[in-house]
Motif scaffolding. Structure first.
Motif, PDB file in Angstrom:
ATOM      1  N   UNK A  12      -6.941 -27.461  27.568  1.00 18.94           N
ATOM      2  CA  UNK A  12      -7.081 -26.064  27.983  1.00 18.94           C
ATOM      3  C   UNK A  12      -5.968 -25.145  27.491  1.00 18.94           C
ATOM      4  N   UNK A  13      -4.913 -25.696  26.948  1.00 21.39           N
ATOM      5  CA  UNK A  13      -3.832 -24.853  26.452  1.00 21.39           C
ATOM      6  C   UNK A  13      -2.641 -24.804  27.394  1.00 21.39           C
ATOM      7  N   UNK A  14      -1.802 -23.818  27.195  1.00 20.41           N
ATOM      8  CA  UNK A  14      -0.574 -23.670  27.983  1.00 20.41           C
ATOM      9  C   UNK A  14      -0.778 -22.638  29.080  1.00 20.41           C
ATOM     10  N   UNK A  15      -0.392 -22.993  30.304  1.00 19.87           N
ATOM     11  CA  UNK A  15      -0.563 -22.086  31.439  1.00 19.87           C
ATOM     12  C   UNK A  15       0.529 -21.022  31.441  1.00 19.87           C
ATOM     13  N   UNK A  16       0.145 -19.827  31.848  1.00 16.58           N
ATOM     14  CA  UNK A  16       1.144 -18.782  32.068  1.00 16.58           C
ATOM     15  C   UNK A  16       1.794 -18.927  33.437  1.00 16.58           C
TER      16      UNK A  16
END
Length: 527
Positions: free
Chosen positions: A414-418
């Protein structure tokens, strides 16, 4: 006043009840509800009647906060005695079903030795006939699988157990919900309707849309006295916050405990709603601050501080869908959250790991949840990945960092969380504290104490952040807000282990230039 257009007052609270105990998953879902009634609440009531003074004294002892003691004055013991008699008379089917479960479990322990289970079906108690399947796992450990949808159609699920009490928020902590029943009182309005009753949805919609007392009286079937009581809870003016919606960008608001409200101009999401009604406190967001319509409610797991019926009920009529994690289908400690909430009148969708649900202006992905359930085979638990207004938010709830590689897989997918929101109740209660009514075989205290309702400690939270690569981290308050005491019953000092672990984690974040904080009462993020 019968025709005047009125709103529900801001400080009105509701306590949904089952046989006078506050509703929570273990008192609503048929299998745990039967066992909870037979093996916990009935025994607790009988213990109180043997010595009310001990229960009352223990209830007021700070060191015993959260213990199983009934906080009802001794001069009302006759009302408790009447409640016991009513349970034994009116819930005989439930009590017998619970005994049958215990007998069935013993039958399996004694006779299920790896050979064919077919001969055991005729030996099961009659109450279980056609409602369970016997099965082995691959290690030849046998268990019963309950046909849960059928149980909601049986005598084991009795809607006449259900009622609601309405009263005003006083700021005084209510008795602990897992142990003290709510008796009738002149200052509360008792309404004997099931939770799914449309009149309740009509009532709670009046927080945002007015209606008349006459309409509510008819919708709820109230008598003259009840209508008079309800009239004191209505106002000609709404108490809605003017900034409950946004016109651009994105916003996250922390409402306390594990409750977040995530918004764009197009849509809104609420996680694990547990929301104060005390709009005069001035130090928190309340029901007045919620958007008028909520697209999705995300439930992370089935503990009583995450499925909070007193808040959920007040959202009836203004929620699109409640999203719940999929259960294991018939496992004793893992009732279906979808069946439970669907039978209370909610629109519900079940999700498995990495299922996606879109909402106006964004998307939610269910992600795995580790630990926190005392090593029981409970699968109805999920964290969530929310994408809205260009940001990615990881809603971690009480998921533990016991296997950090899991969060690497989430990041790869899902990618990198903010933003990452984590739970760090890292020394939770023991297995027996919450699941005692479901345990049909004696367990040593040492064994129970080794299996806890625990989230991440500092090392595990740091491992989650390392793998997720999130740029900001926030730790939920662990029942520290003062309006949660009747559910959480937790007490912390600056020297408490959990608090020290949070401080250690925040130091770890600061050393790596990760913006972080320990949440408390309210906070807002805008972009």
């Amino acid at each position: 006043m019968a025709d005047e257009q009125l709103f529900l007052r801001s400080k009105v609270i509701v306590e949904p009840l089952v046989d006078r105990f506050v509703a929570q998953p273990h008192t609503v879902a048929p299998v745990p509800a039967s066992m909870n009634l037979a093996f916990l609440h009935l025994r607790l009531l009988e213990s109180y009647l043997q010595n009310p003074q001990v229960h009352v004294a223990a209830s007021h002892n700070p060191e015993l906060r959260g213990g199983y003691f009934i906080n009802i004055p001794e001069d009302r013991a006759d009302e408790v005695r009447d409640l016991v008699a009513a349970i034994k008379r009116d819930r005989a089917d439930m009590l017998r079903f619970a005994e049958a479960i215990a007998e069935g479990q013993e039958l399996l322990r004694t006779n299920a030795t790896g050979f064919d289970l077919t001969p055991l079906y005729p030996q099961l108690p009659e109450e279980l006939s056609g409602l369970v399947e016997l099965a082995y796992d691959t290690d030849n450990q046998a268990q019963m699988r309950f046909m849960e949808p059928l149980l909601y159609k049986s005598k084991v699920y009795a809607e006449d157990r259900q009622s609601v009490q309405l009263s005003f928020e006083t700021g005084i902590e209510r008795p602990f919900i897992l142990s003290t029943p709510r008796l009738p009182s002149p200052d509360v309005l008792d309404i004997d309707v099931p939770f799914r009753h449309e009149g309740l949805a009509e009532l709670f919609r009046t927080r945002i849309r007015p209606t008349s007392l006459g309409h509510l009286r008819d919708a709820l079937g109230l008598d003259d006295l009840q209508a008079k009581q309800l009239s004191t809870m209505l106002s000609p003016e709404p108490s809605l916050a003017p900034d409950r919606h946004i016109e651009g960008g994105g916003r996250i608001r922390y409402f306390g405990h594990a409750c977040l409200v995530l918004q764009t101009p197009q849509g809104s999401i609420v996680t694990d709603p547990f929301i104060s009604a005390d709009s005069t406190a001035g130090d928190r967001y309340t029901l007045d601050d919620l958007p008028d319509f909520i697209d999705l409610v995300l439930i992370t797991h089935g503990h009583q501080d995450h499925i909070v019926f007193e808040t959920l009920m007040q959202l009836r009529g203004r929620v699109g869908t409640i999203v719940v994690p999929r259960s294991s289908r018939g496992n004793l400690p893992d009732p279906s959250l979808a069946l439970m909430l669907g039978n209370q009148g909610f629109s519900v969708v079940e999700v498995d790991d990495f299922d996606e649900i879109e909402f106006p202006g964004g998307k939610v992905t269910a992600t795995p949840f580790l630990g926190e359930h005392c090593d029981l085979d409970i699968r109805a638990k999920s964290t969530y990945w929310v994408e809205l207004a260009g940001k990615k938010v990881f809603v971690g709830a009480d998921s533990s960092g016991i296997a950090p590689a899991l969060y690497r897989h989430i990041r790869n997918h899902l990618g990198t969380a903010d933003y990452a929101f984590l739970g760090m109740e890292c020394d939770g209660a023991s297995l027996i504290w919450l699941y005692q009514s479901l345990i049909t075989r004696p367990m040593t205290r040492k064994m129970s104490s080794s299996r806890k309702l625990s989230g991440s400690n500092a090392e595990q939270a740091a491992a989650i952040m390392t793998e997720l690569g999130a740029t900001e981290a926030y730790v939920y308050a662990m029942g520290e807000e003062d309006w949660l005491g009747h559910v959480m019953a937790t007490t912390y000092t600056e020297d408490t282990y959990q608090i020290k672990q949070i401080e250690e984690f925040l130091t770890w974040c600061a050393d790596r230039n990760i913006k972080a904080g320990h949440l408390f009462k309210q906070q807002e993020w805008r972009w």
